[in-house]
Motif scaffolding. Structure first.
Motif, mmCIF file in Angstrom:
data_model
loop_
_atom_site.group_PDB
_atom_site.id
_atom_site.type_symbol
_atom_site.label_atom_id
_atom_site.label_comp_id
_atom_site.label_asym_id
_atom_site.label_seq_id
_atom_site.Cartn_x
_atom_site.Cartn_y
_atom_site.Cartn_z
ATOM 1 N N LEU A 120 0.914 -14.057 24.400
ATOM 2 C CA LEU A 120 1.603 -13.560 23.214
ATOM 3 C C LEU A 120 2.868 -12.791 23.584
ATOM 4 N N ARG A 121 2.702 -11.766 24.444
ATOM 5 C CA ARG A 121 3.860 -10.946 24.803
ATOM 6 C C ARG A 121 3.622 -10.316 26.164
ATOM 7 N N PHE A 122 4.695 -10.167 26.937
ATOM 8 C CA PHE A 122 4.605 -9.601 28.279
ATOM 9 C C PHE A 122 5.560 -8.431 28.405
ATOM 10 N N LYS A 123 5.007 -7.273 28.782
ATOM 11 C CA LYS A 123 5.820 -6.092 29.049
ATOM 12 C C LYS A 123 5.875 -5.909 30.564
ATOM 13 N N ASN A 124 6.932 -6.431 31.156
ATOM 14 C CA ASN A 124 7.078 -6.418 32.613
ATOM 15 C C ASN A 124 7.282 -4.978 33.089
ATOM 16 N N PRO A 125 6.316 -4.422 33.835
ATOM 17 C CA PRO A 125 6.430 -3.013 34.224
ATOM 18 C C PRO A 125 7.507 -2.753 35.270
ATOM 19 N N GLN A 126 8.129 -3.819 35.796
ATOM 20 C CA GLN A 126 9.185 -3.653 36.781
ATOM 21 C C GLN A 126 10.575 -3.647 36.147
ATOM 22 N N LYS A 127 10.618 -3.753 34.808
ATOM 23 C CA LYS A 127 11.899 -3.789 34.122
ATOM 24 C C LYS A 127 11.900 -2.800 32.956
ATOM 25 N N PRO A 128 13.028 -2.170 32.685
ATOM 26 C CA PRO A 128 13.078 -1.162 31.611
ATOM 27 C C PRO A 128 12.580 -1.682 30.271
ATOM 28 N N ARG A 129 12.914 -2.935 29.934
ATOM 29 C CA ARG A 129 12.486 -3.444 28.636
ATOM 30 C C ARG A 129 10.971 -3.586 28.539
ATOM 31 N N GLY A 130 10.308 -3.677 29.725
ATOM 32 C CA GLY A 130 8.854 -3.759 29.719
ATOM 33 C C GLY A 130 8.184 -2.406 29.687
ATOM 34 N N VAL A 131 8.915 -1.367 30.072
ATOM 35 C CA VAL A 131 8.361 -0.013 30.066
ATOM 36 C C VAL A 131 8.694 0.705 28.767
ATOM 37 N N LEU A 132 9.969 0.626 28.356
ATOM 38 C CA LEU A 132 10.426 1.370 27.183
ATOM 39 C C LEU A 132 10.573 0.492 25.943
ATOM 40 N N GLY A 133 10.732 -0.801 26.162
ATOM 41 C CA GLY A 133 10.995 -1.685 25.037
ATOM 42 C C GLY A 133 9.790 -2.512 24.635
ATOM 43 N N ARG A 134 10.052 -3.518 23.829
ATOM 44 C CA ARG A 134 8.998 -4.387 23.313
ATOM 45 C C ARG A 134 8.503 -5.376 24.342
ATOM 46 N N GLY A 135 9.320 -5.658 25.361
ATOM 47 C CA GLY A 135 8.965 -6.697 26.310
ATOM 48 C C GLY A 135 9.472 -8.041 25.847
ATOM 49 N N THR A 136 8.804 -9.101 26.267
ATOM 50 C CA THR A 136 9.242 -10.464 25.971
ATOM 51 C C THR A 136 8.141 -11.240 25.272
ATOM 52 N N ASP A 137 8.445 -11.792 24.102
ATOM 53 C CA ASP A 137 7.503 -12.698 23.451
ATOM 54 C C ASP A 137 7.413 -13.966 24.300
ATOM 55 N N ILE A 138 6.190 -14.419 24.582
ATOM 56 C CA ILE A 138 6.017 -15.575 25.468
ATOM 57 C C ILE A 138 5.899 -16.875 24.675
ATOM 58 N N ALA A 139 4.850 -17.036 23.912
ATOM 59 C CA ALA A 139 4.612 -18.318 23.225
ATOM 60 C C ALA A 139 5.439 -18.396 21.941
ATOM 61 N N ASP A 140 6.291 -19.413 21.860
ATOM 62 C CA ASP A 140 6.994 -19.698 20.609
ATOM 63 C C ASP A 140 6.057 -20.381 19.625
ATOM 64 N N VAL A 141 5.120 -21.161 20.167
ATOM 65 C CA VAL A 141 4.097 -21.832 19.358
ATOM 66 C C VAL A 141 2.760 -21.601 20.056
ATOM 67 N N PHE A 142 1.773 -21.217 19.269
ATOM 68 C CA PHE A 142 0.427 -21.025 19.839
ATOM 69 C C PHE A 142 -0.537 -21.926 19.070
ATOM 70 N N LEU A 143 -1.071 -22.928 19.751
ATOM 71 C CA LEU A 143 -2.048 -23.834 19.148
ATOM 72 C C LEU A 143 -3.446 -23.382 19.540
ATOM 73 N N LYS A 144 -4.184 -22.853 18.578
ATOM 74 C CA LYS A 144 -5.552 -22.388 18.841
ATOM 75 C C LYS A 144 -6.496 -23.584 18.714
ATOM 76 N N ILE A 145 -6.627 -24.296 19.811
ATOM 77 C CA ILE A 145 -7.289 -25.595 19.824
ATOM 78 C C ILE A 145 -8.780 -25.447 20.111
ATOM 79 N N ARG A 146 -9.565 -26.369 19.617
ATOM 80 C CA ARG A 146 -10.990 -26.393 19.959
ATOM 81 C C ARG A 146 -11.163 -26.792 21.427
ATOM 82 N N PRO A 147 -12.154 -26.225 22.107
ATOM 83 C CA PRO A 147 -12.385 -26.617 23.503
ATOM 84 C C PRO A 147 -12.557 -28.130 23.617
#
Length: 770
Positions: free
Chosen positions: A269-296
């Motif tokens: 969903l989202r990654f807050k990279n602790p090695q970068k200011p945006r991951g410590v102080l900011g929102r971080g980076t949204d990862i999935a543009d589309v998330f398909l919640k698929i059946r196994p």
């Protein structure tokens, strides 16, 4: 950090679900909390000095390769080039706790067998060889020479070398793996099962058939620059956390990420990279543009429909969708595939996936807009009966638009153990090709056996049925990694001798043959000094990068031997009349082992010189040169029949998975922070609508009961139900606790991988609650 409550529960060996606390799942991974948790655990286990020594050397060019996963290292390394779980794993190995002879005198094997996996692991590093003799109730100390004599005596007393098994875990180095397979084959058997049999064997099978090589084709740079990356059946936030840094680069370079998974995992969903200011102080980076919640198990149907839609789009606008030039030059089987692809129906696909038609059509638009596509996957694809056809369909998907052998495109099976791919390259496989065996025999002057050996599933059957009598495990925790726990444990108990080469105590040490040995070995973080001086070992990551690993810590005990030394001494003791192999020289200088590897294993020419370059080297992948080592010399389009699990009324499809505070079979603590689960492991996550339909209340105590075609049932008792936003019709619970539910014979077609992500279960009121 392990709480006092969880330590109390561990001492009893009983999972206390009454302590369960459930919080909302996290919506992001890492950030400052990830750093805090890593440091808390590391300092508590290893102390400040050992923590600094390990973490500052972890994944550095002349440092310790992290044993936690097989994700590759970037060219430019951060001084803190590790993730939360990698830090925990190396701290777990660097622990100050020790298991001594007094511990084994105090605890009978039967007592240890009642303890939890966490409790066993918490006791610390093993310090000297131990033996449980025939009829004994306790382990007792044994000298190394006597231990090797005991093993050699049993091996040489067997009626056939094929009555012995040599199992390998993926944390074993290239040098140790090469020597182990050499020893086994010089002894006379190809019985070399390994942990790949239980995870990515389906990947190797599917890729070898279609592309001619069972490895991924992409690099980190490809991930960074790809237009579109699929992450399918995979939870990188817990299992390969440094992958999130790569996906962050994908997003920052304008790429798109599509996640396909039954659970809404925080790292996707989202990654807050602790090695970068945006991951410590900011929102971080949204990862999935589309998330398909698929059946196994619905992934095969998803890619079949995407392929059908791509072909329909090509029909509507000829020459704009399918890469006919690439297909004509490099592929075979296209016409038959295209005719077959039209047969899959929307009704079938929506039923198998649990998705909406609009969701799949939206994915198609992303695919059509992308010039380069990568598909990454893990066990969510491979551990199904139709795992191999799913991998083949993924290859079809990539071949259609020429997404192989060019920048930003390709296949990316993401492996778990840090050297599981390297072990296979070194010959740890029960079915190595004749070309490898010919080269091995020519180098060492003997004729290796050609009869295929046992994989992990066949090996358990052999021990169960009395066809195998000696089990040698090189690292790992075979009893807890394998399916059908009760059958596996009885199979090991049927052996005359079981041998475990280990760094720490685990469940496999409590499941003994008539006699049993524990041989303690150096860990990845330990300094390895032999007669010729300090040694290093090498590993191969998921992207075929080969590099060194050098331990930095004083070993946990002066009585430890390296894996290379253990194999060399055992081989020399066992093969007194065998081929003339300089085992003692190999123990003295690992460079001599690498010299032999360079003359046997393709791609390792001039091994010592090339691996001495900072960062090592990358093995060539012929796919990237347009070379496909298939019988036709071309990439193969395949026709894969539609398949899905037929779920009887009142049942769900269970997938087993790891918690966040867990490495493979070893839970460090009873917590799963990202999913909001605390102080319990015997839980089962089920969609609230499914619970309503089944008439089961959130928080109920249930038994999980699996069904199988032989009309037998397997039961895992006392699981607490947790309402969770999982895909409809599915359930999720942790392994190894749920391995008991996976029948030994429930395996993937072709690869023989246990179907741990596709188990049919029903939930019954727990016996204690009735």
């Amino acid at each position: 950090m392990v709480s006092k409550a969880s330590r109390r529960a561990d001492r009893t060996g009983v999972a206390d679900t009454d302590r369960l606390t459930v919080r909302p799942p996290k919506e992001y991974a890492a950030g400052v909390p990830g750093v805090v948790h890593a440091l808390e655990y590391s300092v508590a286990e290893a102390g400040p000095r050992r923590t600094a020594l390990t973490l500052l050397n972890l994944n550095q060019t002349a440092g310790i390769d992290c044993p936690g996963c097989a994700w590759p290292d970037p060219g430019h390394r951060h001084k803190n080039e590790y993730c939360e779980n990698g830090a925990k794993h190396v701290a777990d190995e660097a622990t100050k706790q020790r298991v001594t002879r007094e511990f084994f005198a105090e605890h009978a094997v039967a007592d240890l067998a009642q303890r939890s996996d966490t409790w066993l692991n918490q006791q610390g590093r093993l310090t000297e060889p131990m033996v449980k003799r025939s009829g004994a109730t306790h382990y007792e100390p044994i000298g190394w020479d006597e231990a090797f004599g005991l093993i050699a005596g049993e091996l040489n007393a067997l009626s056939s070398p094929d009555e012995a098994m040599f199992y390998t875990s993926g944390r074993v180095s290239n040098e140790a793996a090469f020597l182990l397979q050499l020893f086994a084959r010089a002894y006379g058997t190809n019985n070399l099962p390994d942990c790949s049999n239980m995870c990515h064997e389906s990947s190797g099978s599917g890729l070898s058939e279609t592309l001619g090589i069972g490895k991924g084709s992409v690099s980190l740079e490809d991930i960074h620059t790809s237009d579109l990356v699929f992450v399918v059946g995979q939870n990188p936030g817990t299992n390969h956390p440094r992958m999130l840094s790569a996906l962050e680069e994908t997003k920052r370079n304008g790429g798109t990420v599509i996640a396909v998974n039954p659970l809404p995992e925080a790292g996707l969903l989202r990654f807050k990279n602790p090695q970068k200011p945006r991951g410590v102080l900011g929102r971080g980076t949204d990862i999935a543009d589309v998330f398909l919640k698929i059946r196994p198990g619905g992934d095969l149907a998803l890619f079949q429909m995407l392929n059908r839609l791509l072909l329909e789009a090509e029909d509507a606008a000829p020459g704009t969708v399918v890469d006919h030039e690439f297909i004509a030059a490099h592929c075979t089987g296209y016409d038959a595939f295209a005719a077959h692809a039209s047969q899959v129906t929307w009704e079938q696909v929506l039923d198998a996936t649990g998705l909406q038609r609009a969701e799949i059509e939206a994915v198609l638009e992303h695919v059509l807009a992308s010039r380069s596509v990568i598909v990454c996957w893990a066990m969510g694809l491979t551990q199904h009966k139709h795992g191999v056809p799913t991998i083949r369909e993924v290859v079809n998907f990539l071949l259609l638009r020429g997404n192989l052998g060019r920048p930003g495109a390709g296949v990316c099976p993401v492996r778990g153990h840090s050297n599981v791919q390297g072990d296979r390259t070194m010959g740890i496989w029960e079915r190595m090709p004749d070309s490898f065996l010919d080269a091995l025999g020519a180098e060492f002057g003997f004729d290796p056996p050609r009869r295929h050996g046992y994989d992990s599933v066949a090996g358990v059957r052999a021990m169960r049925d009395g066809a195998a009598h000696v089990f040698v495990g090189m690292a790992g925790n075979f009893v807890r990694a394998m399916s059908d726990s009760d059958v596996t444990e009885q199979a090991l108990r049927n052996c005359r001798l079981t041998v475990q080469v280990s760094t720490k105590l685990n469940r496999s040490h409590t499941v003994c043959g008539d006699a049993a040995l524990i041989l303690p070995t150096l860990g990845r973080s330990d300094r390895d000094v032999q007669a010729s001086g300090e040694q290093f070992v090498t590993v191969e990551d998921s992207m075929s990068e080969v590099h060194t690993s050098r331990g930095r810590l004083t070993p946990a005990s002066p009585h430890l031997l390296s894996e290379v030394a253990i194999i060399a001494r055992l081989a020399e003791r066992t093969l007194a009349t065998g081929p003339s192999i300089p085992w003692a020289e190999f123990e003295t200088d690992y460079g001599l082992v690498r010299d032999r590897i360079s003359r046997v294993v393709p791609g390792f020419e001039d091994f010592n010189a090339r691996v001495d370059v900072p960062g090592g080297f990358r093995l060539p992948n012929p796919v990237n040169a347009g070379v496909f080592r298939t019988p036709s010399g071309k990439a193969v389009f395949t026709r894969n029949d539609f398949a899905m699990l037929a779920t009887p009324p009142g049942h769900l499809v269970l997938q087993s998975l790891r918690s966040h505070d867990q490495w493979n079979t070893v839970p460090y603590a009873p917590n799963d922070r990202y999913r909001g689960i605390h102080d319990a492991r015997r839980i089962v996550m089920v969609n609230p609508d499914d619970l309503t339909e089944l008439g089961i209340a959130d928080g109920s105590l249930v038994d999980l009961v699996s069904i199988w075609t032989d009309d037998t049932e397997r039961r895992a008792p006392n699981f607490r139900v947790v309402a969770y936003p999982a895909a409809r019709g599915s359930a999720a619970a942790y392994y190894p606790e749920t391995n008991v539910l996976v029948p030994l014979d429930s395996v993937a077609d072709i690869s023989n991988t246990p179907t741990s992500k596709g188990v049919l279960v029903r939930l019954e009121p727990a016996a204690v609650a009735r």
